[in-house]
Motif scaffolding. Sequence first.
Motif, short mmCIF file in Angstrom:
data_model
loop_
_atom_site.label_atom_id
_atom_site.label_comp_id
_atom_site.label_asym_id
_atom_site.label_seq_id
_atom_site.Cartn_x
_atom_site.Cartn_y
_atom_site.Cartn_z
N MET A 107 0.84 -1.18 0.00
CA MET A 107 0.00 0.00 0.00
C MET A 107 0.88 1.24 0.00
SD MET A 107 -2.89 0.98 2.76
CE MET A 107 -4.24 1.87 2.12
N LEU A 108 0.59 2.17 -0.84
CA LEU A 108 1.35 3.39 -0.97
C LEU A 108 0.88 4.41 0.05
CD1 LEU A 108 3.51 4.47 -2.93
CD2 LEU A 108 1.69 5.56 -4.18
N GLN A 109 1.81 4.99 0.81
CA GLN A 109 1.45 5.99 1.79
C GLN A 109 1.64 7.38 1.20
OE1 GLN A 109 4.05 5.10 5.10
NE2 GLN A 109 2.29 4.35 6.25
N SER A 110 0.76 8.28 1.56
CA SER A 110 0.93 9.67 1.14
C SER A 110 1.76 10.38 2.20
CB SER A 110 -0.42 10.35 0.98
OG SER A 110 -1.02 10.57 2.24
N ASN A 111 2.25 11.57 1.88
CA ASN A 111 3.04 12.30 2.86
C ASN A 111 2.20 12.67 4.07
OD1 ASN A 111 1.57 14.19 1.30
ND2 ASN A 111 2.92 15.83 1.95
N GLY A 112 0.88 12.72 3.98
CA GLY A 112 0.03 13.01 5.11
C GLY A 112 0.02 11.91 6.15
N ASP A 113 0.49 10.73 5.78
CA ASP A 113 0.54 9.59 6.69
C ASP A 113 1.87 9.51 7.42
OD1 ASP A 113 -1.94 8.86 5.74
OD2 ASP A 113 -1.13 7.43 4.30
N GLN A 114 2.77 10.43 7.16
CA GLN A 114 4.13 10.33 7.68
C GLN A 114 4.54 11.62 8.38
OE1 GLN A 114 6.86 8.58 4.77
NE2 GLN A 114 5.07 8.31 3.48
N ASP A 115 5.56 11.51 9.23
CA ASP A 115 6.09 12.71 9.87
C ASP A 115 7.44 13.05 9.21
OD1 ASP A 115 8.37 11.54 11.30
OD2 ASP A 115 6.92 10.67 12.67
N PRO A 116 8.04 14.17 9.60
CA PRO A 116 9.28 14.59 8.95
C PRO A 116 10.44 13.61 9.06
CG PRO A 116 8.30 16.42 10.11
CD PRO A 116 7.52 15.19 10.50
N SER A 117 10.37 12.66 9.99
CA SER A 117 11.47 11.69 10.08
C SER A 117 11.41 10.66 8.96
CB SER A 117 11.46 10.99 11.44
OG SER A 117 10.33 10.16 11.58
N THR A 118 10.26 10.52 8.32
CA THR A 118 10.11 9.53 7.25
C THR A 118 9.76 10.13 5.90
OG1 THR A 118 7.80 9.16 7.85
CG2 THR A 118 9.43 7.69 8.84
N TRP A 119 9.42 11.41 5.88
CA TRP A 119 9.09 12.06 4.61
C TRP A 119 9.52 13.51 4.66
CZ3 TRP A 119 6.51 16.27 2.68
CH2 TRP A 119 6.31 16.28 1.30
N ARG A 120 10.11 13.99 3.58
CA ARG A 120 10.48 15.40 3.42
C ARG A 120 10.05 15.84 2.03
NH1 ARG A 120 16.32 16.25 6.31
NH2 ARG A 120 15.84 14.95 8.10
N PRO A 121 9.75 17.12 1.89
CA PRO A 121 9.39 17.61 0.56
C PRO A 121 10.52 17.32 -0.43
CG PRO A 121 8.98 19.30 2.20
CD PRO A 121 9.73 18.20 2.89
N PRO A 122 10.17 16.96 -1.65
CA PRO A 122 11.21 16.64 -2.64
C PRO A 122 12.16 17.81 -2.91
CG PRO A 122 9.03 16.01 -3.45
CD PRO A 122 8.83 16.74 -2.17
N LEU A 123 11.66 19.03 -2.84
CA LEU A 123 12.51 20.20 -3.08
C LEU A 123 13.17 20.64 -1.79
CD1 LEU A 123 10.17 22.36 -5.35
CD2 LEU A 123 12.16 21.03 -6.05
N ALA A 124 14.47 20.55 -1.73
CA ALA A 124 15.20 20.95 -0.53
C ALA A 124 14.94 22.41 -0.17
CB ALA A 124 16.70 20.71 -0.71
N SER A 125 14.67 23.23 -1.17
CA SER A 125 14.40 24.64 -0.92
C SER A 125 13.11 24.87 -0.13
CB SER A 125 14.34 25.41 -2.24
OG SER A 125 13.31 24.91 -3.06
#
Length: 54
Positions: free
Chosen positions: A1-19
Amino acid sequence: MLQSNGDQDPSTWRPPLASFHCIYAKSWIDVKYDWSLSAQPSEVDALHDMLATC
């Protein structure tokens, strides 16, 4: 099952753009503060890393 970024916190997901890391971290912290939510140590570490890009 694919998780969206809404299912994760910053330790497991970060925006693709470092900026965008700084803005994302500040927004995440604002929500946590406004709702009196706690943060896991791994989440805090990730937020510190992202805030270092500000």
